[in-house]
Design a protein around this motif. Structure first.
Motif, short mmCIF file in Angstrom:
data_model
loop_
_atom_site.label_atom_id
_atom_site.label_comp_id
_atom_site.label_asym_id
_atom_site.label_seq_id
_atom_site.Cartn_x
_atom_site.Cartn_y
_atom_site.Cartn_z
N ARG A 78 96.14 20.61 74.37
CA ARG A 78 95.45 20.93 75.64
C ARG A 78 94.91 22.35 75.62
O ARG A 78 93.86 22.64 76.20
N ASP A 79 95.65 23.25 74.99
CA ASP A 79 95.25 24.66 74.89
C ASP A 79 95.27 25.03 73.41
O ASP A 79 96.25 25.58 72.91
N PRO A 80 94.21 24.71 72.68
CA PRO A 80 94.23 24.84 71.22
C PRO A 80 94.39 26.28 70.75
O PRO A 80 93.92 27.22 71.41
N PRO A 81 95.07 26.48 69.58
CA PRO A 81 95.20 27.82 69.00
C PRO A 81 93.83 28.43 68.74
O PRO A 81 92.87 27.73 68.42
N GLY A 82 93.74 29.73 68.87
CA GLY A 82 92.48 30.43 68.67
C GLY A 82 91.64 30.52 69.93
O GLY A 82 90.57 31.14 69.93
N GLU A 83 92.11 29.92 71.00
CA GLU A 83 91.37 29.98 72.25
C GLU A 83 91.32 31.41 72.77
O GLU A 83 92.27 32.18 72.63
N LYS A 84 90.20 31.79 73.38
CA LYS A 84 90.04 33.12 73.92
C LYS A 84 90.42 33.14 75.40
O LYS A 84 90.22 32.17 76.12
N LEU A 85 90.98 34.27 75.82
CA LEU A 85 91.27 34.46 77.23
C LEU A 85 89.96 34.65 77.97
O LEU A 85 89.17 35.53 77.64
N SER A 86 89.69 33.80 78.95
CA SER A 86 88.41 33.88 79.66
C SER A 86 88.60 33.66 81.15
O SER A 86 89.48 32.89 81.57
N TRP A 87 87.79 34.32 81.94
CA TRP A 87 87.85 34.19 83.38
C TRP A 87 87.50 32.76 83.80
O TRP A 87 88.07 32.23 84.76
N HIS A 88 86.59 32.13 83.07
CA HIS A 88 86.17 30.77 83.42
C HIS A 88 87.34 29.79 83.30
O HIS A 88 87.56 28.96 84.19
N ARG A 89 88.11 29.89 82.22
CA ARG A 89 89.17 28.91 81.97
C ARG A 89 90.51 29.33 82.55
O ARG A 89 91.33 28.49 82.94
N HIS A 90 90.77 30.66 82.63
CA HIS A 90 92.09 31.14 83.02
C HIS A 90 92.01 32.01 84.27
O HIS A 90 92.80 32.95 84.44
N ARG A 91 91.09 31.70 85.14
CA ARG A 91 90.87 32.52 86.33
C ARG A 91 92.14 32.70 87.17
O ARG A 91 92.50 33.80 87.58
N ARG A 92 92.85 31.58 87.44
CA ARG A 92 94.00 31.65 88.34
C ARG A 92 95.15 32.49 87.77
O ARG A 92 95.65 33.40 88.46
N PRO A 93 95.62 32.24 86.54
CA PRO A 93 96.69 33.10 86.02
C PRO A 93 96.27 34.56 85.86
O PRO A 93 97.08 35.47 86.07
N MET A 94 95.00 34.80 85.53
CA MET A 94 94.53 36.18 85.42
C MET A 94 94.59 36.89 86.76
O MET A 94 95.05 38.03 86.87
N MET A 95 94.15 36.21 87.81
CA MET A 95 94.19 36.79 89.14
C MET A 95 95.63 37.08 89.57
O MET A 95 95.94 38.16 90.11
N LEU A 96 96.53 36.14 89.31
CA LEU A 96 97.93 36.32 89.70
C LEU A 96 98.56 37.48 88.94
O LEU A 96 99.33 38.27 89.52
N ALA A 97 98.27 37.60 87.64
CA ALA A 97 98.83 38.68 86.84
C ALA A 97 98.36 40.04 87.34
O ALA A 97 99.14 41.00 87.43
N ILE A 98 97.09 40.14 87.67
CA ILE A 98 96.53 41.40 88.16
C ILE A 98 97.15 41.76 89.51
O ILE A 98 97.55 42.91 89.75
N LEU A 99 97.27 40.78 90.40
CA LEU A 99 97.79 41.06 91.74
C LEU A 99 99.25 41.49 91.70
O LEU A 99 99.64 42.48 92.34
N ILE A 100 100.09 40.77 90.96
CA ILE A 100 101.50 41.12 90.95
C ILE A 100 101.72 42.49 90.31
O ILE A 100 102.59 43.27 90.73
N ALA A 101 100.91 42.82 89.29
CA ALA A 101 101.02 44.12 88.65
C ALA A 101 100.58 45.25 89.57
O ALA A 101 101.20 46.31 89.64
N MET A 102 99.50 45.04 90.31
CA MET A 102 99.03 46.05 91.25
C MET A 102 100.06 46.32 92.35
O MET A 102 100.39 47.47 92.66
N PHE A 103 100.57 45.25 92.94
CA PHE A 103 101.53 45.43 94.02
C PHE A 103 102.83 46.06 93.53
O PHE A 103 103.49 46.80 94.27
N ASN A 104 103.21 45.77 92.28
CA ASN A 104 104.41 46.38 91.72
C ASN A 104 104.32 47.90 91.77
O ASN A 104 105.29 48.59 92.14
N GLN A 105 103.17 48.44 91.44
CA GLN A 105 103.02 49.89 91.44
C GLN A 105 102.66 50.46 92.81
O GLN A 105 103.01 51.59 93.14
N LEU A 106 101.98 49.68 93.63
CA LEU A 106 101.66 50.14 94.97
C LEU A 106 102.90 50.23 95.86
O LEU A 106 102.86 50.81 96.93
N ALA A 107 104.01 49.67 95.38
CA ALA A 107 105.29 49.89 96.07
C ALA A 107 105.74 51.34 95.91
O ALA A 107 106.55 51.83 96.70
#
Length: 451
Positions: free
Chosen positions: A243-272
């Protein structure tokens, strides 16, 4: 697997697993040791800011640069750790980072001037940033799903243990070594655990998931056997890789949701404001005019450790989202109280309880959740790079806040805490609205849950 999160690799009915649990525990423990170095090398600076200010005639602005030098290194280290992690594996990449930790510790202790000190702290930051990506990824890939939150949480436990060790080490060295060389000893002792970490990394296996993604099925089978998992697990992982073949690139088109979640949780961690508080803890207590700054710093470190243990105990029971929501509410109240003390509206005696309360809510929520969440929401082929995105966001915010914090405090001591409190209100709303729960979900089925 979502309905039965604990896969056959770690089933109680499988008698072949138990003899190999020691290897699994050793592998997870060794990777978690990166967290000890992370915490130690990050917090040790709190005990030498006064010495550095006097020695190098630092202003609030140059003190901010000095403290944040390592943090800019962490940003670079986190940003670029993903590719070598995916290419060479987390274990082998961590060996390189262990060398950087060792060199940075000795270099800072022996630095002849401010410029060289900044350079070695930057190198230290490269190691911290890289290990904040690769160690949680390694643990997440070998941990059983039912206990993944707890086991990846060991990385955070070791971070706060390292912070406490740094405070205790600083206080001990200050009592044993007098004069102008004490600060050099405080920084130099960090080289010892770095050397131990490097040696231990030669005794643990590569991640079976990473080996399989690289087409090294025989080696993956041997690694599976070493950690006590049957090779039948390889078939299920291979299905996920289709389903997620090796060599796949991280892209906003395919991985938008996990990328958004990772950015948000990291930002809030430091904004504390957690790391700004830890870096300048002695200065904060000195401004509050209460008890001994060194003694109170150790108390904060103990509280951080105790409540991180509480967070680890709760993360696989209550879930990631519940902890984030409860933590945001509690941190808002405690940060507002700390701001009130520094604005002069509340008595100075409230500063220690307010900061201990803040640490308690942070450690059981954001502290326990961030590295677990970031390491589990991306598919295997892009997990290290996805984690690098979250970690680099974390360190970018960390560096910016640490650099600005002393300037803001010089202008208005309570202002940063009021800003942090407001950010936690925003976190509560965002987490409630967009964050999915990942408790107990198998890594190979996480993509469907996230979407």
């Amino acid at each position: 697997m979502t309905g039965k999160p604990d896969g056959p690799a770690f089933s109680r009915e499988n008698p072949s697993v138990s003899p190999r649990r020691g290897v699994l525990a050793a592998a997870i423990g060794t990777a978690a040791l990166a967290g000890l170095l992370f915490g130690f090398d990050t917090a040790v600076i709190a005990g030498v800011t006064g010495d550095l200010t006097a020695l190098f005639a630092l202003t609030p602005e140059t003190l901010g640069i000095t403290v944040s030098a390592a943090l800019w290194g962490t940003l670079v280290g986190a940003l670029f750790a993903g590719k070598p992690g995916d290419a060479f594996g987390s274990r082998d990449s961590l060996r390189v980072l262990a060398i950087l930790y060792f060199v940075a510790g000795l270099g800072c202790a022996l630095a002849p001037g401010w410029t060289s000190f900044l350079a070695f702290r930057f190198i230290c930051g490269l190691a911290i940033g890289g290990s904040s990506v690769l160690a949680p990824v390694y643990i997440a890939e070998i941990a059983p799903p039912r206990h993944r939150g707890f086991l990846v949480g060991l990385f955070q436990l070791m971070i706060v243990t390292g912070i406490l060790v740094a405070y205790l080490s600083n206080a001990t060295i200050a009592g044993l070594v007098g004069g102008e060389t004490a600060w050099r000893w405080k920084l130099g002792v960090t080289a010892a655990p770095a050397l131990l970490f490097f040696i231990l990394l030669f005794a643990i296996p590569n991640s079976p998931r990473w080996l399989l993604a690289k087409g090294r099925r025989d080696e993956a089978g041997m690694a599976m056997a070493r950690i006590g998992a049957p090779t039948a697990e390889l078939d299920r992982i291979e299905e996920a890789l289709e389903r997620d073949p090796p060599g796949e690139k991280l892209s906003w088109h395919r991985h938008r949701r996990p990328m958004m979640l990772a950015i948000l949780i990291a930002m809030f961690n430091q904004l504390a404001g957690i790391n700004a508080v830890l870096y300048y803890l002695n200065d904060i207590f000195a401004r509050a005019g209460s008890l001994s700054p060194d003694r109170q710093a150790v108390m904060i470190g103990v509280a951080n450790l105790v409540f991180t243990l509480a967070g680890m105990a709760l993360i696989d029971r209550l879930g990631r989202k519940t902890l984030l929501l409860a933590g945001a509410a509690g941190m808002t109240l405690c940060l507002a109280a700390a701001a009130g003390v520094l604005f002069g509206a509340l008595g100075t005696g409230l500063m220690l309880p307010a900061l201990i309360g803040f640490i308690a809510f942070f450690a059981t929520s954001q502290g326990a959740v961030i590295w677990v969440y970031i390491s589990e929401i991306f598919p295997t082929p892009v997990r290290a790079r996805g984690s690098a995105l979250g970690a680099s966001t974390h360190w970018l915010m960390n560096a910016l806040i640490a650099g600005i914090f002393p300037v803001l405090v010089a202008w208005s001591p309570g202002a940063p805490f009021a800003i942090f409190a407001a950010a936690m209100v925003v976190q509560f709303v965002v987490v409630a609205a967009v964050f999915p729960e990942t408790k107990g979900v198998d890594l190979d089925e996480m993509a469907q849950r996230i979407e």
